[in-house]
Design an enzyme around this catalytic site. Structure first.
Site, PDB file in Angstrom:
ATOM      1  CB  SER A  83      42.015  14.832  52.062  1.00  0.00           C
ATOM      2  OG  SER A  83      42.263  16.226  51.890  1.00  0.00           O
TER       3      SER A  83
ATOM      4  N   GLY B 264      42.937  18.972  49.241  1.00  0.00           N
ATOM      5  CA  GLY B 264      44.151  19.584  49.787  1.00  0.00           C
ATOM      6  C   GLY B 264      43.951  20.208  51.157  1.00  0.00           C
TER       7      GLY B 264
ATOM      8  CD  GLU C  94      39.234  15.373  42.656  1.00  0.00           C
ATOM      9  OE1 GLU C  94      40.065  14.587  43.118  1.00  0.00           O
ATOM     10  OE2 GLU C  94      39.539  16.437  42.101  1.00  0.00           O
TER      11      GLU C  94
ATOM     12  CE  LYS D   8      45.570  18.311  43.269  1.00  0.00           C
ATOM     13  NZ  LYS D   8      44.783  18.844  44.369  1.00  0.00           N
TER      14      LYS D   8
HETATM   15  P1  13P Z   1      44.353  15.933  47.579  1.00  0.00           P
HETATM   16  O1  13P Z   1      44.420  14.428  47.555  1.00  0.00           O
HETATM   17  O2  13P Z   1      45.708  16.569  47.745  1.00  0.00           O
HETATM   18  O3  13P Z   1      43.315  16.439  48.505  1.00  0.00           O
HETATM   19  O4  13P Z   1      43.895  16.355  46.114  1.00  0.00           O
HETATM   20  C1  13P Z   1      42.782  15.741  45.579  1.00  0.00           C
HETATM   21  C2  13P Z   1      42.678  16.132  44.173  1.00  0.00           C
HETATM   22  O5  13P Z   1      42.450  17.272  43.857  1.00  0.00           O
HETATM   23  C3  13P Z   1      42.880  15.107  43.166  1.00  0.00           C
HETATM   24  O6  13P Z   1      42.559  15.577  41.912  1.00  0.00           O
END
Ligand code: 13P
Length: 251
Positions: free
Chosen positions: A213, A173, A167, A11
């Site tokens: 997560s 997140g 996802e 990100k």
């Molecule tokens: P997290 O692992 O921080 O929840 O993010 C997942 C994600 O969006 C991967 O692209």
């Protein structure tokens, strides 16, 4: 037999110097873990540094987005050819954060996917339901529709260069994770949709990751599920030790 793919999605984190330090640290930790593919999807400005640092290792480098036009008057955007030329192998397309904050739709996800594949990039196509859709019991319909729309006009040959990342938006997140059973079930729905579109063999061969997560504590259980072929990892991909534990679980 399909391969697990463990991909980090950084990100908007890490500068080029941090990227170099991270990969220099990670490379010896994951050395020889070749039963799964390891990918780091990083911000555009980190890619060249990441490619250089990953040379001679089993770490592959990806981008986090790409524009759908091959070139032209799109101020601030990055083309697939640009990514390809600097050694990018993968690209994340359709991440929920792009859908949520940057107006990404299934139509633009589809355009980006086709452009990236044409340029020879491997696509990590993200899809998943929001909380209200899961609560309304329409998760299967949502992911099936996204799979169909996002892959419209993608040939069976090109599908070999597509990974799907399931996802659930409510798990990104948030610290909330789909249970292994939920992840397995919904990845299974996506696989069944691929079977309808491309046939049983394509469905058997395609890599479907879980993301949301996933971390060093829950990866093993999630990855043990038959329909979960790896992970797309946000937060836990920013720490070499946590990321290595996930890679180890996939191996
Ligand atoms: P997290 O692992 O921080 O929840 O993010 C997942 C994600 O969006 C991967 O692209």
């Amino acid at each position: 037999m399909r391969k697990n793919v463990i991909a980090g999605n950084w990100k908007m984190n890490m500068t080029p110097s941090e990227t170099k330090a991270f990969i220099t640290d990670l490379a010896p930790m994951v050395k020889g873990m070749d039963k799964c593919d390891i990918v780091l999807c990083v911000p555009f400005v980190d890619i060249a540094t990441a490619v250089e640092a990953a040379k001679g290792t089993n770490i592959h480098v990806g981008a986090e987005n790409v524009h759908f036009a091959e070139s032209g008057a799109y101020t601030g955007e990055i083309s697939a050819a640009m990514l390809k030329e600097i050694g990018t192998e993968y690209v994340v397309i359709g991440h929920s954060e792009r859908r949520q904050y940057f107006g990404e739709t299934d139509a633009t996800v589809n355009l980006r996917t086709k452009t990236a594949l044409k340029a020879g990039l491997k696509v990590i196509l993200c899809l998943g339901e929001v909380k209200e859709q899961r609560l309304a019991g329409i998760t299967d319909e949502v992911v099936s529709m996204q799979t169909k729309l996002d892959l419209a006009e993608v040939s069976a040959e090109d599908l070999k260069n597509v990974i799907i990342a399931y996802e659930p938006v409510w798990a990104i997140g948030t610290g909330l994770t789909a249970t292994p059973e939920q992840a397995d079930e919904t990845c299974g729905v996506i696989r069944a949709t691929i079977a309808k579109l491309y046939g049983a063999q394509a469905a058997e061969d395609i890599t479907i990751q879980y993301g949301g997560s996933m971390n060093d504590g829950n990866a093993k259980e999630l990855l043990a599920k038959v329909n979960v072929d790896g992970g797309l990892i946000g937060g836990a991909s920013l720490k070499t030790d946590k990321f290595t534990t996930i890679v180890k679980a996939a191996n």
